[in-house]
Design a protein around this motif. Structure first.
Motif, PDB file in Angstrom:
ATOM      1  N   GLY A  56      28.905  57.170  59.133  1.00 15.72           N
ATOM      2  CA  GLY A  56      28.949  56.068  60.087  1.00 15.72           C
ATOM      3  C   GLY A  56      27.749  55.153  59.934  1.00 15.72           C
ATOM      4  N   SER A  57      26.620  55.710  59.502  1.00 12.63           N
ATOM      5  CA  SER A  57      25.422  54.886  59.279  1.00 12.63           C
ATOM      6  C   SER A  57      25.647  53.891  58.143  1.00 12.63           C
ATOM      7  CB  SER A  57      24.220  55.773  58.958  1.00 12.63           C
ATOM      8  OG  SER A  57      23.930  56.606  60.046  1.00 12.63           O
ATOM      9  N   ASP A  58      26.357  54.322  57.111  1.00 11.32           N
ATOM     10  CA  ASP A  58      26.684  53.401  56.011  1.00 11.32           C
ATOM     11  C   ASP A  58      27.577  52.262  56.505  1.00 11.32           C
ATOM     12  OD1 ASP A  58      25.231  54.932  54.232  1.00 11.32           O
ATOM     13  OD2 ASP A  58      26.995  55.894  53.337  1.00 11.32           O
ATOM     14  N   ILE A  59      28.542  52.613  57.331  1.00  8.53           N
ATOM     15  CA  ILE A  59      29.430  51.590  57.902  1.00  8.53           C
ATOM     16  C   ILE A  59      28.622  50.622  58.748  1.00  8.53           C
ATOM     17  CG2 ILE A  59      31.340  51.187  59.498  1.00  8.53           C
ATOM     18  CD1 ILE A  59      32.454  53.932  58.585  1.00  8.53           C
ATOM     19  N   ALA A  60      27.739  51.158  59.582  1.00  7.73           N
ATOM     20  CA  ALA A  60      26.915  50.311  60.452  1.00  7.73           C
ATOM     21  C   ALA A  60      26.062  49.355  59.630  1.00  7.73           C
ATOM     22  CB  ALA A  60      26.038  51.183  61.342  1.00  7.73           C
ATOM     23  N   ARG A  61      25.493  49.855  58.551  1.00  6.36           N
ATOM     24  CA  ARG A  61      24.665  49.018  57.693  1.00  6.36           C
ATOM     25  C   ARG A  61      25.498  47.893  57.069  1.00  6.36           C
ATOM     26  NH1 ARG A  61      21.628  52.734  56.466  1.00  6.36           N
ATOM     27  NH2 ARG A  61      22.988  53.871  55.029  1.00  6.36           N
ATOM     28  N   GLN A  62      26.703  48.224  56.588  1.00  6.07           N
ATOM     29  CA  GLN A  62      27.567  47.224  55.966  1.00  6.07           C
ATOM     30  C   GLN A  62      28.077  46.194  56.972  1.00  6.07           C
ATOM     31  OE1 GLN A  62      30.721  49.283  53.964  1.00  6.07           O
ATOM     32  NE2 GLN A  62      29.346  50.273  52.506  1.00  6.07           N
ATOM     33  N   GLU A  63      28.366  46.646  58.198  1.00  6.08           N
ATOM     34  CA  GLU A  63      28.932  45.758  59.222  1.00  6.08           C
ATOM     35  C   GLU A  63      27.863  45.041  60.045  1.00  6.08           C
ATOM     36  OE1 GLU A  63      32.236  45.253  60.047  1.00  6.08           O
ATOM     37  OE2 GLU A  63      33.034  46.557  58.488  1.00  6.08           O
ATOM     38  N   GLY A  64      26.603  45.445  59.886  1.00  7.42           N
ATOM     39  CA  GLY A  64      25.528  44.839  60.667  1.00  7.42           C
ATOM     40  C   GLY A  64      25.556  45.279  62.123  1.00  7.42           C
ATOM     41  N   LEU A  65      25.953  46.529  62.348  1.00  9.65           N
ATOM     42  CA  LEU A  65      26.050  47.074  63.701  1.00  9.65           C
ATOM     43  C   LEU A  65      25.053  48.211  63.879  1.00  9.65           C
ATOM     44  CD1 LEU A  65      29.939  47.343  63.920  1.00  9.65           C
ATOM     45  CD2 LEU A  65      28.508  45.631  65.035  1.00  9.65           C
ATOM     46  N   HIS A  66      24.815  48.566  65.123  1.00  4.95           N
ATOM     47  CA  HIS A  66      23.982  49.732  65.416  1.00  4.95           C
ATOM     48  C   HIS A  66      24.812  50.985  65.129  1.00  4.95           C
ATOM     49  CE1 HIS A  66      21.529  52.577  67.669  1.00  4.95           C
ATOM     50  NE2 HIS A  66      20.550  51.700  67.488  1.00  4.95           N
ATOM     51  N   PRO A  67      24.225  52.019  64.547  1.00  7.20           N
ATOM     52  CA  PRO A  67      24.990  53.236  64.230  1.00  7.20           C
ATOM     53  C   PRO A  67      25.678  53.863  65.440  1.00  7.20           C
ATOM     54  CG  PRO A  67      22.874  53.290  63.117  1.00  7.20           C
ATOM     55  CD  PRO A  67      22.864  52.088  64.010  1.00  7.20           C
ATOM     56  N   SER A  68      25.081  53.759  66.622  1.00  2.00           N
ATOM     57  CA  SER A  68      25.727  54.356  67.801  1.00  2.00           C
ATOM     58  C   SER A  68      27.019  53.621  68.146  1.00  2.00           C
ATOM     59  CB  SER A  68      24.777  54.358  68.997  1.00  2.00           C
ATOM     60  OG  SER A  68      24.480  53.041  69.402  1.00  2.00           O
ATOM     61  N   THR A  69      27.085  52.325  67.887  1.00  2.00           N
ATOM     62  CA  THR A  69      28.307  51.565  68.146  1.00  2.00           C
ATOM     63  C   THR A  69      29.435  52.067  67.252  1.00  2.00           C
ATOM     64  OG1 THR A  69      27.012  49.608  68.717  1.00  2.00           O
ATOM     65  CG2 THR A  69      29.326  49.254  68.160  1.00  2.00           C
TER      66      THR A  69
END
Length: 121
Positions: A56-69
């Protein structure tokens, strides 16, 4: 009215709820933020299942979101299929919105989820 103009009619019944006046409609009401969140969560789960991303952290980084989101939304993929159908059809309890799912833990047990839904009705 022009001959080519369209007209729509939505039957509304106004009811008092405390001090606030709400429109009660007989038509299903879709919770658009929930549907968008569910769509994103299902897509992200697909990326995780296929190995396109590792976490999920990789997704957050790619999407520009916070990992908790990302992790909060990924929990939506644990919902029972019949409950997802109800939510997508607009037949969810009025108080059960995306914000509730983000702020509260979700039972993994599908029967427990159904009981939870029943408590909102």
């Amino acid at each position: 009215m022009k001959a080519d103009a369209l007209e729509s009619f939505v039957p509304l019944i106004f009811q008092r709820r405390g001090v606030q006046r709400l429109a009660a409609t007989t038509a299903p009401t879709h919770d658009l933020p929930f549907l968008v969140g569910l769509g994103r969560a299902l897509y992200w789960q697909h990326l995780l299942d296929n190995g396109a991303v590792r976490s999920g952290s990789d997704i957050a980084r790619q999407e520009g979101l916070h990992p908790s989101t990302v992790n909060e939304l990924l929990r939506l993929t644990l919902l029972a299929p019949d409950l997802i159908e109800r939510l997508m059809a607009g037949r969810q309890p009025r108080k059960l919105m995306l914000m509730w799912f983000q702020r509260n833990s979700l039972l993994v047990d599908w029967d427990g989820q159904r009981d939870l839904f029943a408590g909102f009705e």
